[in-house]
Write a protein that holds these residues in place. Structure first.
Motif, PDB file in Angstrom:
ATOM      1  N   GLY A  67     -26.163  48.603  27.175  1.00 10.27           N
ATOM      2  CA  GLY A  67     -25.583  47.562  27.702  1.00 10.27           C
ATOM      3  C   GLY A  67     -24.533  47.037  26.471  1.00 10.27           C
ATOM      4  N   ASP A  68     -24.022  46.317  27.589  1.00 10.44           N
ATOM      5  CA  ASP A  68     -22.841  45.832  25.960  1.00 10.44           C
ATOM      6  C   ASP A  68     -23.490  44.295  26.352  1.00 10.44           C
ATOM      7  OD1 ASP A  68     -20.402  46.976  26.452  1.00 10.44           O
ATOM      8  OD2 ASP A  68     -19.208  46.181  28.468  1.00 10.44           O
ATOM      9  N   ASP A  69     -24.507  43.554  26.671  1.00 13.55           N
ATOM     10  CA  ASP A  69     -24.816  42.206  26.889  1.00 13.55           C
ATOM     11  C   ASP A  69     -26.028  42.660  25.788  1.00 13.55           C
ATOM     12  OD1 ASP A  69     -26.246  43.868  28.553  1.00 13.55           O
ATOM     13  OD2 ASP A  69     -26.522  42.759  30.005  1.00 13.55           O
ATOM     14  N   GLY A  70     -26.771  44.237  25.288  1.00 14.77           N
ATOM     15  CA  GLY A  70     -27.594  44.305  24.347  1.00 14.77           C
ATOM     16  C   GLY A  70     -28.315  44.062  25.467  1.00 14.77           C
ATOM     17  N   GLN A  71     -28.463  43.977  26.369  1.00 14.26           N
ATOM     18  CA  GLN A  71     -29.804  44.339  26.814  1.00 14.26           C
ATOM     19  C   GLN A  71     -30.199  45.834  27.201  1.00 14.26           C
ATOM     20  OE1 GLN A  71     -32.643  42.305  28.357  1.00 14.26           O
ATOM     21  NE2 GLN A  71     -30.338  41.256  28.403  1.00 14.26           N
ATOM     22  N   ASN A  72     -31.291  46.463  27.110  1.00 17.51           N
ATOM     23  CA  ASN A  72     -31.560  47.693  27.297  1.00 17.51           C
ATOM     24  C   ASN A  72     -31.877  48.055  28.543  1.00 17.51           C
ATOM     25  OD1 ASN A  72     -31.001  48.656  24.521  1.00 17.51           O
ATOM     26  ND2 ASN A  72     -33.719  47.523  23.972  1.00 17.51           N
ATOM     27  N   HIS A  73     -31.341  49.289  28.977  1.00 14.07           N
ATOM     28  CA  HIS A  73     -31.774  49.978  30.384  1.00 14.07           C
ATOM     29  C   HIS A  73     -32.456  51.423  29.812  1.00 14.07           C
ATOM     30  CE1 HIS A  73     -29.240  46.993  32.488  1.00 14.07           C
ATOM     31  NE2 HIS A  73     -28.145  46.673  30.837  1.00 14.07           N
ATOM     32  N   TRP A  74     -33.660  51.790  30.676  1.00 15.62           N
ATOM     33  CA  TRP A  74     -34.554  52.648  30.340  1.00 15.62           C
ATOM     34  C   TRP A  74     -34.321  53.836  32.019  1.00 15.62           C
ATOM     35  CZ3 TRP A  74     -36.253  52.903  25.711  1.00 15.62           C
ATOM     36  CH2 TRP A  74     -36.543  51.992  25.418  1.00 15.62           C
ATOM     37  N   LEU A  75     -33.771  55.110  31.402  1.00 15.13           N
ATOM     38  CA  LEU A  75     -33.210  55.758  32.475  1.00 15.13           C
ATOM     39  C   LEU A  75     -34.506  57.010  32.272  1.00 15.13           C
ATOM     40  CD1 LEU A  75     -31.743  56.630  35.096  1.00 15.13           C
ATOM     41  CD2 LEU A  75     -30.013  58.050  33.056  1.00 15.13           C
ATOM     42  N   TYR A  76     -35.257  57.644  33.468  1.00 15.64           N
ATOM     43  CA  TYR A  76     -36.331  58.655  33.555  1.00 15.64           C
ATOM     44  C   TYR A  76     -35.305  59.787  34.126  1.00 15.64           C
ATOM     45  CZ  TYR A  76     -39.211  55.382  31.032  1.00 15.64           C
ATOM     46  OH  TYR A  76     -40.022  54.301  30.309  1.00 15.64           O
ATOM     47  N   GLU A  77     -36.090  61.229  34.028  1.00 19.50           N
ATOM     48  CA  GLU A  77     -36.057  62.085  34.937  1.00 19.50           C
ATOM     49  C   GLU A  77     -34.651  63.049  34.132  1.00 19.50           C
ATOM     50  OE1 GLU A  77     -38.117  63.447  37.013  1.00 19.50           O
ATOM     51  OE2 GLU A  77     -39.152  60.624  37.017  1.00 19.50           O
ATOM     52  N   SER A  78     -34.969  64.082  33.864  1.00 20.59           N
ATOM     53  CA  SER A  78     -34.044  64.762  33.229  1.00 20.59           C
ATOM     54  C   SER A  78     -32.907  65.154  33.993  1.00 20.59           C
ATOM     55  CB  SER A  78     -34.484  66.712  32.798  1.00 20.59           C
ATOM     56  OG  SER A  78     -34.905  67.232  33.575  1.00 20.59           O
ATOM     57  N   MET A  79     -32.819  64.953  35.184  1.00 15.91           N
ATOM     58  CA  MET A  79     -31.493  65.403  36.253  1.00 15.91           C
ATOM     59  C   MET A  79     -31.051  64.159  35.711  1.00 15.91           C
ATOM     60  SD  MET A  79     -31.419  68.487  36.035  1.00 15.91           S
ATOM     61  CE  MET A  79     -30.102  69.556  37.368  1.00 15.91           C
ATOM     62  N   ASP A  80     -31.033  63.433  36.164  1.00 20.21           N
ATOM     63  CA  ASP A  80     -30.770  61.671  36.556  1.00 20.21           C
ATOM     64  C   ASP A  80     -30.163  61.708  35.226  1.00 20.21           C
ATOM     65  OD1 ASP A  80     -31.622  61.838  39.096  1.00 20.21           O
ATOM     66  OD2 ASP A  80     -33.198  60.343  38.683  1.00 20.21           O
ATOM     67  N   ILE A  81     -30.609  61.909  33.992  1.00 16.85           N
ATOM     68  CA  ILE A  81     -30.549  61.762  32.530  1.00 16.85           C
ATOM     69  C   ILE A  81     -29.013  62.564  32.301  1.00 16.85           C
ATOM     70  CG2 ILE A  81     -30.846  61.772  29.742  1.00 16.85           C
ATOM     71  CD1 ILE A  81     -33.644  61.145  31.157  1.00 16.85           C
ATOM     72  N   ILE A  82     -28.854  63.606  32.609  1.00 21.33           N
ATOM     73  CA  ILE A  82     -27.823  64.575  33.114  1.00 21.33           C
ATOM     74  C   ILE A  82     -26.369  64.258  33.189  1.00 21.33           C
ATOM     75  CG2 ILE A  82     -27.092  67.063  33.635  1.00 21.33           C
ATOM     76  CD1 ILE A  82     -29.749  67.947  31.853  1.00 21.33           C
ATOM     77  N   ALA A  83     -27.426  64.022  34.856  1.00 23.78           N
ATOM     78  CA  ALA A  83     -25.866  63.241  35.810  1.00 23.78           C
ATOM     79  C   ALA A  83     -25.201  61.833  34.963  1.00 23.78           C
ATOM     80  CB  ALA A  83     -26.901  62.228  36.466  1.00 23.78           C
ATOM     81  N   TYR A  84     -25.797  61.007  34.661  1.00 26.77           N
ATOM     82  CA  TYR A  84     -25.642  60.235  33.476  1.00 26.77           C
ATOM     83  C   TYR A  84     -24.416  60.519  32.550  1.00 26.77           C
ATOM     84  CZ  TYR A  84     -24.806  55.803  31.354  1.00 26.77           C
ATOM     85  OH  TYR A  84     -24.620  54.757  31.110  1.00 26.77           O
ATOM     86  N   LEU A  85     -24.801  61.262  32.126  1.00 22.31           N
ATOM     87  CA  LEU A  85     -23.591  61.567  30.430  1.00 22.31           C
ATOM     88  C   LEU A  85     -22.703  62.594  31.086  1.00 22.31           C
ATOM     89  CD1 LEU A  85     -27.064  62.978  28.431  1.00 22.31           C
ATOM     90  CD2 LEU A  85     -25.816  61.148  28.211  1.00 22.31           C
ATOM     91  N   LYS A  86     -22.885  63.031  32.142  1.00 19.77           N
ATOM     92  CA  LYS A  86     -22.171  63.747  32.642  1.00 19.77           C
ATOM     93  C   LYS A  86     -21.126  62.977  33.378  1.00 19.77           C
ATOM     94  CE  LYS A  86     -23.526  68.314  34.228  1.00 19.77           C
ATOM     95  NZ  LYS A  86     -24.159  69.538  35.686  1.00 19.77           N
TER      96      LYS A  86
END
Length: 91
Positions: A67-86
């Motif tokens: 994130g902009d604040d330098g904090q890392n967020h971790w996203l699991y699950e292939s379809m959730d990752i694809i939805a986020y990227l879209k």
């Protein structure tokens, strides 16, 4: 938890294994959508350690989002990752 919006691909990294079918699903999507993510193969010890410390589990694929604040967020699950990227990179 809401995930930060990003426009810079340098703030993303995909933790994966080449033999994982769910990882292949994400990398195939990225190739089709011309999204060039940094792939971090967890077969390399340092990447596995970073995933375990940051994300808390060994599961792949996992997208690390800084994130902009330098904090890392971790996203699991292939379809959730694809939805986020879209959502972030659709034209």
């Amino acid at each position: 938890m809401s995930l930060p919006a990003v426009s810079d691909l340098a703030r993303l990294a995909l933790y994966m294994r080449p033999s994982c079918p769910y990882c292949v699903r994400v990398t195939d999507f990225c190739q089709t959508a011309d999204i060039k993510l940094e792939n971090r193969n967890i077969s390399e010890g340092a990447h596995l350690e970073a995933l375990m410390v940051g994300g808390g589990k060994r599961q792949v694929p996992c997208l690390r989002i800084q994130g902009d604040d330098g904090q890392n967020h971790w996203l699991y699950e292939s379809m959730d990752i694809i939805a986020y990227l879209k959502q972030q990179f659709s034209n």
